[in-house]
Design an enzyme around this catalytic site. Structure first.
Site, PDB file in Angstrom:
ATOM      1  N   GLU A  43       0.807  -1.233   0.000  1.00  0.00           N
ATOM      2  CA  GLU A  43       0.000   0.000   0.000  1.00  0.00           C
ATOM      3  C   GLU A  43       0.834   1.275   0.000  1.00  0.00           C
ATOM      4  O   GLU A  43       0.306   2.345  -0.278  1.00  0.00           O
ATOM      5  CB  GLU A  43      -0.989   0.005   1.172  1.00  0.00           C
ATOM      6  CG  GLU A  43      -0.335   0.260   2.503  1.00  0.00           C
ATOM      7  CD  GLU A  43      -1.146   1.169   3.419  1.00  0.00           C
ATOM      8  OE1 GLU A  43      -2.294   1.484   3.100  1.00  0.00           O
ATOM      9  OE2 GLU A  43      -0.596   1.566   4.450  1.00  0.00           O
ATOM     10  N   ASN A  71      -5.456   1.395   3.413  1.00  0.00           N
ATOM     11  CA  ASN A  71      -6.161   2.673   3.281  1.00  0.00           C
ATOM     12  C   ASN A  71      -5.625   3.552   2.136  1.00  0.00           C
ATOM     13  O   ASN A  71      -6.315   4.457   1.693  1.00  0.00           O
ATOM     14  CB  ASN A  71      -6.113   3.450   4.607  1.00  0.00           C
ATOM     15  CG  ASN A  71      -4.714   3.568   5.170  1.00  0.00           C
ATOM     16  OD1 ASN A  71      -4.036   2.561   5.371  1.00  0.00           O
ATOM     17  ND2 ASN A  71      -4.272   4.779   5.423  1.00  0.00           N
ATOM     18  N   HIS A  72      -4.410   3.274   1.644  1.00  0.00           N
ATOM     19  CA  HIS A  72      -3.864   4.089   0.545  1.00  0.00           C
ATOM     20  C   HIS A  72      -4.099   3.461  -0.837  1.00  0.00           C
ATOM     21  O   HIS A  72      -3.469   3.866  -1.812  1.00  0.00           O
ATOM     22  CB  HIS A  72      -2.365   4.317   0.749  1.00  0.00           C
ATOM     23  CG  HIS A  72      -2.049   5.097   1.991  1.00  0.00           C
ATOM     24  ND1 HIS A  72      -2.615   6.327   2.251  1.00  0.00           N
ATOM     25  CD2 HIS A  72      -1.240   4.830   3.041  1.00  0.00           C
ATOM     26  CE1 HIS A  72      -2.154   6.781   3.416  1.00  0.00           C
ATOM     27  NE2 HIS A  72      -1.328   5.881   3.915  1.00  0.00           N
ATOM     28  N   HIS A 181       3.276   0.164  10.647  1.00  0.00           N
ATOM     29  CA  HIS A 181       4.679   0.187  10.205  1.00  0.00           C
ATOM     30  C   HIS A 181       5.665  -0.117  11.331  1.00  0.00           C
ATOM     31  O   HIS A 181       6.867   0.068  11.158  1.00  0.00           O
ATOM     32  CB  HIS A 181       5.041   1.530   9.542  1.00  0.00           C
ATOM     33  CG  HIS A 181       4.340   1.762   8.236  1.00  0.00           C
ATOM     34  ND1 HIS A 181       4.746   2.718   7.328  1.00  0.00           N
ATOM     35  CD2 HIS A 181       3.265   1.154   7.675  1.00  0.00           C
ATOM     36  CE1 HIS A 181       3.948   2.708   6.273  1.00  0.00           C
ATOM     37  NE2 HIS A 181       3.041   1.766   6.473  1.00  0.00           N
TER      38      HIS A 181
HETATM   39 FE   LIG Z   1       1.266   1.382   5.301  1.00  0.00          FE
HETATM   40 FE   LIG Z   2      -2.093   1.948   5.952  1.00  0.00          FE
END
Ligand SMILES: [Fe+2]
Ligand SMILES: [Fe+2]
Length: 265
Positions: A43, A71-72, A181
């Site tokens: 992503e 989400n990206h 992350h």
């Molecule tokens: Fe990410």
């Molecule tokens: Fe994310």
């Protein structure tokens, strides 16, 4: 079916530095760990946010079997058609049905069929539908098509991720968390046989703030003003987990793979 199936799942690949890190380390990891499948979260693979068809193809060319998103997923418009057309790339299954792409896929290797499901958390995230209801629907759709299933729970809140692990324990091979992350220290096989970790971490520059140049991220935090973010480049690591399955939908072990990319810049 073989006695063992090994799945290497690589946490969010961040930008060119993350892709170069994956490319540099994957051959030796293949030799050492002998994974049957390599799945990566992509992503952040294009310039640190989102993914493009070209970048996805680069990841497939390094021998990646499937790509999960988060989400990206829709940051780059040119990927929308590709998400519909390419079966091996999945965006969260609990996005709206009207949004581009699909939420799960099946990849096959050596007679083993691995289902890969992407989910987005609902807490502090904004998917169109409910993760817990939609994962049940996804597993129902994958029934009879898969020997192993890996679920990427792309979510902010550890509570929701741990809850998803318990919700799916005994029903899938692995539930791996992504998005923050930062790797967590809770990798384990749950009592029903599902391998679980709250966050795998990222494959990219640890010298920044979850992928962003640290001086820019810190300036935004200090000043509370908008700052243009660029992807950090220094101290890149590969963060992954190796899951070993010893039967259908049953993991024997999950081990973290945390490797510095020495000499990669
Ligand atoms: Fe990410
Ligand atoms: Fe994310």
């Amino acid at each position: 079916m073989p006695a063992e199936t090994k799945i290497l799942f690589v946490g969010d690949v961040v930008g060119g530095i993350g892709r170069r890190t994956l490319g540099a380390l994957l051959p030796s990891l293949r030799e050492r760990l002998a994974p049957d499948f390599v799945i990566v979260n992509g992503e952040n693979a294009a310039g640190g946010v989102g993914i493009t068809p070209k970048v996805a193809q680069q990841l497939f060319d390094t021998g990646v079997d499937a790509i999960t998103l988060g989400n990206h997923a829709y940051r780059h418009r040119e990927v929308y058609e590709y998400l519909d057309a390419e079966p091996r790339i999945v965006r969260p299954a609990n996005f709206l049905r009207s949004q581009p792409g699909h939420g799960w896929c099946v990849v096959e290797h050596g007679g083993v069929r691995l289902g890969v499901v992407s989910l987005s958390g609902n807490l502090f995230m904004n998917p169109g539908r409910h993760a817990f209801a939609e994962v049940d629907a996804a597993l129902h759709a994958l029934k009879d098509q898969t020997d192993q299933v890996l679920v990427d729970m792309h979510a902010e809140a550890t509570s929701e991720k741990v809850g998803m692990g318990w919700h799916l324990d005994g029903r899938v091979t692995a539930v791996v968390g992504t998005h923050t992350h930062v790797p967590t220290a809770d990798a384990r096989v749950l009592p029903g046989g599902t391998a679980y970790i709250s966050d795998v971490g990222m494959t990219g520059p640890r010298g920044g703030v979850i992928g962003v140049k640290r001086e820019q991220a810190v300036e935004a935090l200090v000043t509370r003003m908008p700052v243009k973010f660029e992807t950090a480049e220094d101290d890149s690591w590969l963060n992954a987990v190796l899951i070993t399955a010893d039967g259908p939908m049953h993991a024997r072990s999950i081990e973290q793979v945390l490797e510095p990319a020495v000499g990669v810049s």
